[in-house]
Structure formats: structure tokens, C-alpha cells
Design an enzyme around this catalytic site. Structure first.
Site, mmCIF file in Angstrom:
data_model
loop_
_atom_site.group_PDB
_atom_site.id
_atom_site.type_symbol
_atom_site.label_atom_id
_atom_site.label_comp_id
_atom_site.label_asym_id
_atom_site.label_seq_id
_atom_site.Cartn_x
_atom_site.Cartn_y
_atom_site.Cartn_z
ATOM 1 N N SER A 78 1.295 -2.920 -1.060
ATOM 2 C CA SER A 78 1.684 -2.787 0.348
ATOM 3 C C SER A 78 1.980 -4.164 0.960
ATOM 4 O O SER A 78 2.813 -4.899 0.467
ATOM 5 C CB SER A 78 0.578 -2.044 1.104
ATOM 6 O OG SER A 78 1.048 -1.569 2.341
ATOM 7 N N ASP A 192 3.331 3.988 -0.712
ATOM 8 C CA ASP A 192 2.465 2.823 -0.605
ATOM 9 C C ASP A 192 1.546 2.680 -1.822
ATOM 10 O O ASP A 192 0.857 3.622 -2.211
ATOM 11 C CB ASP A 192 1.621 2.958 0.667
ATOM 12 C CG ASP A 192 0.930 1.673 1.055
ATOM 13 O OD1 ASP A 192 0.059 1.218 0.286
ATOM 14 O OD2 ASP A 192 1.239 1.126 2.128
#
Length: 335
Positions: A78, A192
Site C-alpha cells: 500500500s 491493497d
């Protein structure tokens, strides 16, 4: 005669060799520079997920570089993938200057509504801005090893992206469910990386470096933190009612998230707290399983997930925590 010729020519040959060696011997300053480079501690750096708190990674990297560490490898999930990728390009200073100039309204401008059920925002605008700022890069061409971790939505598996387009890898790794639409890349729908591995140590296990340093953005909550930073308002011709309403909305959201007790919890708070709880648990498992040499902990309550306009504070916090954890850990090792 022959013997005398050999005897007379021998000293000349010797002096010739000595002169050649002397002429080609590097100067002391150059030798000293080589020695310093060879003596640097090489590092595999693991950068965890954590939305705006990920700006603290910049401070950690700056501290490591300032204190003579040689970062040879970066793995991130991320926001860790984003900061790590830009560092691997050698453009962290450029990115830092840009993010330090961001204000609340700049954050709003970077949001591109998707108008679909897959996610609130497309995420294309911020990636395009970063491409203009940094330039297109391929991971295999970067000067240091780099891995971005993403989640295969269809199979529920962890994906390591260590070749191909840097910004495609970053976009896949930052696709926070509900907020950003899944990223279709390499024939897969990706989300993510923090969903499956919020602190990706495993990609660095084969590195031939001296130490592994992991940055955990879900450290123990701090009892006292600086209040949310205030960014200056725009004035003059650009000021209008629409801008004021947007800022009122953001300020209202911030107050709602900061409130300790609340009967009705909004969607953003549910999402943020759910992700944080899940990833905190996963982080503990990862740290227990792989035991990196050093773990730098950033308090999980350092900021709200959207407070990218607080870059100066967060970068400073990263430097401070790196200094605290690295010096303490090194001191305890020597005792």
C-alpha cells in the site's frame, strides 16, 4: 657481457615498475571514500501499509541514509509500496517537496470519483500526477531491488510485483477496498497489499544484506500526540462557496473520526477501524514469523487515514521514531 647487461638493466626495470604502480595508485581521499562505502551497513527495508501514516516512511528513510545505512532492497504494501517505489527511483526528495506542499483542497482535487459500485474513487488522477512528477519507470531498471505486494481479489492470494511498470504495481498495491476501485493488471483484479500482508518481510528473505529493518505503521497508540495540523486557506479570487463547503465536510469528517464515543458510526470510520484491526493482527503474525533485525514502530493513532496534508509532522515523526528505535535496539544488542 651478458651478465653485466642484466645487472645494469635490473634496477631500471625495478624503478620502472615502482613508478608505474605509484602513478596508478589512487589518492588517499578516494581510498577513504571506498572504505566508507564498504563499511556501510546494508539494509533490506520493509515498509508497512497505513494510508497517510505511510508518509512517516520518508522520515525513516531519511534517517537511515543520514546515519550511513545503505538501503539495497525495498518491499512495501500500500503506502509502503508507493513511498518505497519512489525511493527506489531515486526521486524521494522530489516526492517529499510535492507532498509537503499539499493542502486539504489539493487532496480533494486528486480524488476522481468513479461513479461505480466497485469503489468511490478511480485513483488514476494521483497516479498520473506521480508519473508526471517522477516519470515512467520499469521495476527491473531501478538501481535497487523493489517489490510491491498486492492482493489477487479473485483468488485471495498475495502477489509480489517485482518487474514491469512501477506505477502499475503501486496502483495495484494501494487499491484500498471501497475507497479505490480494484486495479486490473496482468489479467488479475488486484487490491491493497495490506489485506494479505501489511508488512511484507518475506520478499526480502533472499537478500544478501546485513540487516532487515521493518517499519510498522500500527504500533502502540501514543497517549499524547500533536493536534491535527492546520493548512492555510486559499484566499482571493479562487475562494468560493463550493471550496468552503468541501473544507467544512473534511473538517466535519475529522471531528467525527476523532470523537471517542458516537452512537452512529459512519462508513469511513467503520472501514478504517475494520482495516486497522485486521491488519494489526496480520502484522503481529508477520513480525512473529519472520523476526526482522529492527522494527520501527509508528503509533497507530498518529493521524487519520486521509490526513496527507500533515506531511511535515508525519515525516518528522518517522525520523524521530527511527532514531529512538534504532539507537535503543543497537544499544541493547551491544550490552
Amino acid at each position: 657481457m651478458t651478465g653485466s647487461l642484466n645487472a645494469s638493466s635490473a634496477p631500471c626495470d625495478i624503478f620502472g615498475i615502482i613508478e608505474t604502480i605509484t602513478a596508478e595508485t589512487p589518492d588517499l581521499a578516494y581510498l577513504s571514500q571506498i572504505e566508507v562505502t564498504l563499511n556501510k551497513t546494508t539494509v533490506s527495508l520493509v515498509l508497512g501499509s497505513g494510508s497517510a501514516k505511510g508518509l512517516a516512511h520518508i522520515g525513516v528513510i531519511n534517517w537511515l541514509n543520514h546515519n550511513g545505512y545503505d538501503i539495497r532492497s525495498v518491499a512495501g504494501s500500500s503506502m509502503g509500496a508507493l513511498v518505497g517505489g519512489i525511493y527506489a527511483c531515486g526521486e524521494l526528495d522530489t516526492y517529499s517537496q510535492w507532498v509537503l506542499a499539499l493542502e486539504k483542497m489539493d487532496i480533494i482535487r486528486l480524488l476522481d470519483f468513479s461513479f461505480s459500485s466497485k469503489g468511490l474513487f478511480k485513483g488514476e488522477r494521483v497516479i498520473n500526477v506521480l508519473k508526471e512528477l517522477i516519470g515512467e519507470r520499469n521495476i527491473e531498471d531501478l538501481p535497487i531491488s523493489y517489490t510491491a505486494v498486492a492482493t489477487d481479489l479473485d483468488r485471495g492470494k498475495e502477489i509480489w510485483l517485482n518487474s514491469g511498470s512501477l506505477f502499475e504495481a503501486i496502483r495495484a498495491s494501494i487499491a484500498i477496498p471501497t475507497l479505490l476501485t480494484p486495479h486490473h493488471y496482468l489479467g488479475k483484479h488486484m487490491l491493497d497489499g495490506g489485506l494479505v500482508n501489511p508488512i511484507p518481510i518475506a520478499p526480502t528473505l533472499s537478500d544478501k544484506t546485513d540487516i532487515t529493518v521493518a517499519v510498522n505503521l500500527r504500533g502502540k497508540s501514543a497517549s499524547k500526540l500533536d493536534p491535527p495540523g492546520k493548512s492555510p486557506m486559499h484566499h482571493g479570487a479562487m475562494e468560493n462557496n463550493y471550496r468552503k463547503k468541501i473544507l467544512q465536510f473534511i473538517n466535519g469528517l475529522q471531528k467525527a473520526l476523532d470523537r471517542e464515543s458516537k452512537e452512529e458510526i459512519d462508513l469511513f470510520r467503520v472501514l478504517d477501524k475494520s482495516m486497522d484491526t485486521m491488519q494489526t493482527t496480520l502484522t503481529r503474525f508477520q513480525l512473529a514469523a519472520y523476526s526482522p533485525d529492527f522494527v520501527i514502530e509508528i503509533p497507530r493513532n498518529a493521524c487519520n487515514f486521509y490526513e496527507f496534508h500533515r506531511a511535515e509532522y508525519l515525516i518528522g515523526l518517522g525520523w524521530q521514531k527511527a532514531d529512538e528505535h534504532m539507537r535503543t535496539a543497537k544499544g541493547s544488542r551491544h550490552n
